[in-house]
Design a protein around this motif. Structure first.
Motif, mmCIF file in Angstrom:
data_model
loop_
_atom_site.group_PDB
_atom_site.id
_atom_site.type_symbol
_atom_site.label_atom_id
_atom_site.label_comp_id
_atom_site.label_asym_id
_atom_site.label_seq_id
_atom_site.Cartn_x
_atom_site.Cartn_y
_atom_site.Cartn_z
ATOM 1 N N PRO A 9 0.867 -1.178 0.000
ATOM 2 C CA PRO A 9 0.000 0.000 0.000
ATOM 3 C C PRO A 9 0.906 1.232 0.000
ATOM 4 O O PRO A 9 2.063 1.153 0.432
ATOM 5 N N TYR A 51 -0.010 6.490 4.315
ATOM 6 C CA TYR A 51 -0.408 7.874 4.611
ATOM 7 C C TYR A 51 0.736 8.599 5.309
ATOM 8 O O TYR A 51 1.296 8.081 6.281
ATOM 9 N N HIS A 79 3.601 -0.883 9.487
ATOM 10 C CA HIS A 79 3.892 -0.561 8.082
ATOM 11 C C HIS A 79 5.072 -1.404 7.590
ATOM 12 O O HIS A 79 5.074 -1.907 6.466
ATOM 13 N N TYR A 88 5.968 -4.252 8.495
ATOM 14 C CA TYR A 88 5.576 -5.657 8.315
ATOM 15 C C TYR A 88 5.157 -5.917 6.869
ATOM 16 O O TYR A 88 5.631 -6.861 6.231
ATOM 17 N N THR A 89 4.269 -5.081 6.357
ATOM 18 C CA THR A 89 3.811 -5.242 4.972
ATOM 19 C C THR A 89 4.988 -5.142 4.006
ATOM 20 O O THR A 89 5.129 -5.948 3.086
ATOM 21 N N TRP A 115 -9.096 7.775 -2.349
ATOM 22 C CA TRP A 115 -8.847 6.357 -2.657
ATOM 23 C C TRP A 115 -8.782 6.097 -4.161
ATOM 24 O O TRP A 115 -8.032 5.218 -4.599
ATOM 25 N N ALA A 133 -5.338 7.279 -4.842
ATOM 26 C CA ALA A 133 -4.283 6.423 -4.283
ATOM 27 C C ALA A 133 -4.168 5.089 -5.032
ATOM 28 O O ALA A 133 -3.072 4.649 -5.373
ATOM 29 N N TYR A 151 -0.748 2.292 -8.504
ATOM 30 C CA TYR A 151 -0.207 1.006 -8.954
ATOM 31 C C TYR A 151 -0.072 0.962 -10.475
ATOM 32 O O TYR A 151 0.821 0.294 -11.001
ATOM 33 N N VAL A 156 -1.685 -6.001 1.016
ATOM 34 C CA VAL A 156 -2.343 -4.978 1.848
ATOM 35 C C VAL A 156 -2.622 -5.546 3.232
ATOM 36 O O VAL A 156 -2.596 -6.763 3.426
ATOM 37 N N GLY A 157 -2.909 -4.680 4.179
ATOM 38 C CA GLY A 157 -3.427 -5.127 5.459
ATOM 39 C C GLY A 157 -4.934 -5.319 5.333
ATOM 40 O O GLY A 157 -5.574 -4.744 4.448
ATOM 41 N N ASP A 176 -7.319 -4.171 6.811
ATOM 42 C CA ASP A 176 -8.127 -2.962 6.993
ATOM 43 C C ASP A 176 -8.516 -2.318 5.665
ATOM 44 O O ASP A 176 -9.474 -1.556 5.615
ATOM 45 N N ILE A 177 -7.768 -2.623 4.605
ATOM 46 C CA ILE A 177 -8.042 -1.902 3.362
ATOM 47 C C ILE A 177 -8.374 -2.854 2.206
ATOM 48 O O ILE A 177 -8.202 -2.527 1.040
ATOM 49 N N HIS A 199 -9.281 -2.413 -2.219
ATOM 50 C CA HIS A 199 -8.484 -3.108 -3.230
ATOM 51 C C HIS A 199 -9.244 -4.201 -3.967
ATOM 52 O O HIS A 199 -8.935 -4.497 -5.120
ATOM 53 N N HIS A 236 -3.064 -9.300 4.703
ATOM 54 C CA HIS A 236 -2.509 -9.925 5.917
ATOM 55 C C HIS A 236 -3.188 -9.349 7.153
ATOM 56 O O HIS A 236 -3.954 -8.390 7.072
ATOM 57 N N LEU A 241 -0.542 -6.654 13.239
ATOM 58 C CA LEU A 241 0.365 -6.877 14.361
ATOM 59 C C LEU A 241 -0.241 -6.149 15.545
ATOM 60 O O LEU A 241 -0.578 -4.967 15.456
ATOM 61 N N MET A 280 -1.679 -1.806 16.218
ATOM 62 C CA MET A 280 -0.788 -0.698 16.495
ATOM 63 C C MET A 280 -1.173 0.514 15.675
ATOM 64 O O MET A 280 -1.345 0.419 14.465
HETATM 65 N N1 MSP Z 1 -2.979 5.193 2.283
HETATM 66 C C1 MSP Z 1 -3.738 4.013 2.505
HETATM 67 C C2 MSP Z 1 -3.374 2.930 1.513
HETATM 68 C C3 MSP Z 1 -3.561 3.297 0.086
HETATM 69 S S1 MSP Z 1 -3.079 2.009 -0.984
HETATM 70 C C4 MSP Z 1 -3.640 2.461 -2.487
HETATM 71 C C5 MSP Z 1 -3.480 3.501 3.917
HETATM 72 N N2 MSP Z 1 -2.314 3.856 4.460
HETATM 73 S S2 MSP Z 1 -1.821 3.485 5.930
HETATM 74 O O1 MSP Z 1 -0.653 4.268 6.172
HETATM 75 O O2 MSP Z 1 -2.882 3.592 6.863
HETATM 76 O O3 MSP Z 1 -1.230 2.070 5.834
HETATM 77 C C6 MSP Z 1 -2.012 0.993 5.717
HETATM 78 C C7 MSP Z 1 -1.203 -0.287 5.718
HETATM 79 O O4 MSP Z 1 -0.171 -0.310 6.716
HETATM 80 C C8 MSP Z 1 -2.130 -1.394 6.132
HETATM 81 O O5 MSP Z 1 -2.938 -1.851 5.090
HETATM 82 C C9 MSP Z 1 -1.136 -2.429 6.543
HETATM 83 O O6 MSP Z 1 -0.599 -3.007 5.388
HETATM 84 C C10 MSP Z 1 -0.073 -1.606 7.256
HETATM 85 N N3 MSP Z 1 -0.328 -1.534 8.696
HETATM 86 C C11 MSP Z 1 -0.558 -0.427 9.451
HETATM 87 N N4 MSP Z 1 -0.689 -0.786 10.752
HETATM 88 C C12 MSP Z 1 -0.541 -2.117 10.866
HETATM 89 C C13 MSP Z 1 -0.518 -3.035 11.931
HETATM 90 N N5 MSP Z 1 -0.668 -2.690 13.191
HETATM 91 N N6 MSP Z 1 -0.301 -4.332 11.625
HETATM 92 C C14 MSP Z 1 -0.089 -4.762 10.351
HETATM 93 N N7 MSP Z 1 -0.111 -3.932 9.331
HETATM 94 C C15 MSP Z 1 -0.364 -2.604 9.535
HETATM 95 O O7 MSP Z 1 -4.314 2.799 4.433
#
Ligand code: MSP
Length: 518
Positions: free
Chosen positions: A13, A16, A25, A27-28, A232, A235, A239, A264-265, A267-268, A272, A294, A297, A304
């Protein structure tokens, strides 16, 4: 692998920039890095993309709070991500920011294609919006707090919004999306996420508001600059931008699109796996091949995040435990796809048993015996016994298994299989007792040491994607030339007579600081 194209395009992803990067972050991105390295070692032409999501109301608000203009704010915070990736040895081929000209052009081109296809119309939005998620919610998705606030399932507060807005005809895409998921069973993984997405789509789709007028920080809508594109839509387009969209006839776009994997995590996943393929199909562009979502964490039982105040910084963990140790731990400890707790105890357990004892000692003791008893050269083996062949076969059988595991993003399974052979090799050394053969049967000792060295070479080559730095040093000690470390090179066995440098351990034990020097 037969049936697959020779390129592999994978993405993280874009993060932000209102947040400081943390281990979630990382982790991904680490998982993608291991995958990218694996595919490169397997001979594929890899494009690995990461970047930052610079636009949107959330970022604009953070910039205002910091008292700087959004461009200056994002320039600064985006850099935090770039430098974290460099600290973590991430091998991304490109780093995209949504404020770049190439991206603004791509977004506007996608918008125009959607307009030309009559997929976008002007209306007005009256409904709920959660800035923290940058997402619209239906009344039925929200809960009300005792003090009357509306809260999204993510915990983000939603506010009532009324403004003119362009809409994407998402409601027309319900059946086409369901048919697409049906025809492409691997499009969303793991299965739990796939089921969640399918039931969301079956529940009915409303047209999606895709522009905003009440703030400015975004890509202007072509022909109507009072509107900026929904963050979105902006964003997700990154890709495609990064491989040359809108130049869909270019060699680059044809080679890498559709993307092989958006990591992606969870949450999103909706953005996608629902919005993105709908936007693309509506614009007559092929949707990506796969989205893997995934888990989270968790620290102190919660995801987190900065707002919860429970973030762990990747750099702190790396400083304390070592980079490759953290990479190994994160990919081995939590079955990829599940939520996972991370803790000091389990980290130390993995470092001391899997790395220091099992793999590190195996290499160290065999290399020391070769150093002492074989004149510091890879010994020449004699005929192989059944035990020798069984161990060599186990090592040679790993690559096909790992290919399947990496294709499914099952990093934990790949590592478990690899460490299965580490265990076999340790048992073999114990059984064969080469130290006892030194006097009684030196040729047999040479064969045993050769077999283990050859097996360690396999294990090390296959562990490179996860622990590139430590393994480089292990391969140096095995006398494996830098250009003989690809998966194709697995087929060329260690050459007897290769001179080896004096061995030194590459996986130190973790010692609690208060016991240090005691
Ligand atoms: N900007 C959007 C994504 C746009 S993609 C076209 C966004 N950004 S974010 O900064 O919030 O990052 C999201 C990603 O960070 C999650 O989908 C995940 O991959 C990763 N994570 C953020 N916190 C996390 C955890 N605590 N555990 C695992 N992954 C986490 O959403």
């Amino acid at each position: 692998m037969s049936g697959h194209k020779s390129s592999y395009y994978l993405t993280t992803p874009i993060y932000y920039v209102n947040d400081v990067p943390h281990i979630g972050h990382a982790y991904t991105t680490l998982a993608c890095d291991a995958l990218a390295r694996f595919m490169r070692l397997d001979g594929l032409d890899v494009r690995f993309l990461t970047g930052t999501d610079d636009h949107g109301q959330k970022v604009e608000k953070s910039a205002q709070a910091a008292g700087v203009d959004p461009q200056a704010f994002t320039d600064k915070v985006s850099e935090n991500f770039r430098s974290l990736w460099s600290d973590l040895g991430i091998t991304n081929d490109d780093f995209i920011r949504t404020t770049e000209a190439r991206h603004v052009r791509a977004c506007q081109a996608l918008w125009s294609k959607l307009v030309d296809a009559d997929e976008i119309y002007l209306g007005s939005y009256a409904g709920w919006y959660a800035v923290r998620d940058e997402a619209f919610y239906g009344e039925n998705e929200l809960t009300e707090t005792p003090d009357g606030k509306k809260v999204a399932p993510s915990g983000a507060e939603a506010e009532w919004v009324e403004e003119p807005s362009y809409f994407f005809r998402l409601s027309d895409w319900q059946d086409k999306l369901l048919a697409f998921y049906e025809a492409n069973p691997d499009f969303i993984a793991p299965a739990s996420r796939r089921n969640e997405v399918i039931s969301f789509v079956k529940g009915g789709l409303r047209d999606l508001s895709v522009s905003r007028t009440t703030f400015k920080w975004g890509v202007p809508v072509p022909g109507d600059p009072d509107h900026i594109m929904y963050v979105w839509l902006d964003a997700l387009t990154n890709y495609a931008t990064a491989v040359g969209f809108p130049d869909t006839d270019s060699a680059e776009f044809s080679k890498f699109w559709p993307a092989d994997l958006h990591m992606v995590g969870k949450d999103i996943v909706r953005f996608h796996a629902v919005y993105w393929p709908a936007f693309l199909m509506a614009a007559d562009v092929a949707p990506p091949t796969r989205v893997f979502a995934h888990g989270w964490l968790l620290n102190r039982g919660e995801k987190m995040s900065k707002s919860v105040g429970n973030v762990l910084r990747a750099q702190d963990l790396v400083e304390k435990y070592g980079l490759d140790q953290v990479r190994y731990y994160l990919l081995r400890e939590v079955p990829f796809g599940n939520d996972g707790y991370i803790s000091h105890e389990t980290m130390v357990g993995r470092i001391n048993s899997d790395l220091a004892n099992d793999f590190g000692n195996l290499a160290q003791r065999v290399l020391s015996m070769i150093g002492k008893n074989c004149g510091g050269e890879v010994p020449a083996p004699g005929d192989f016994t059944a035990a020798d062949t069984a161990l060599l076969n186990a090592a040679q059988g790993l690559l096909p298994r790992l290919r399947a595991d990496y294709r499914e993003q099952a990093f934990h399974r790949a590592l478990e299989a690899t460490w299965g052979v580490v265990g076999d090799a340790n048992r073999y050394v114990d059984d064969q007792a080469p130290w006892a053969l030194r006097k009684s049967d030196p040729p047999r000792m040479a064969t045993v040491l050769y077999v283990v060295a050859e097996v360690i070479r396999h294990l090390a080559i296959l562990a490179q994607p996860v622990m590139p730095g430590s393994i480089d040093r292990m391969l140096d000690q095995l006398g494996v030339a830098p250009d003989a470390r690809s998966f194709a090179a697995l087929e060329t066995p260690l050459a007897a007579g290769t001179r080896l440098p004096p061995p030194e351990g590459v996986f130190p034990r973790y010692v609690e600081p208060d016991q240090d020097g005691g």
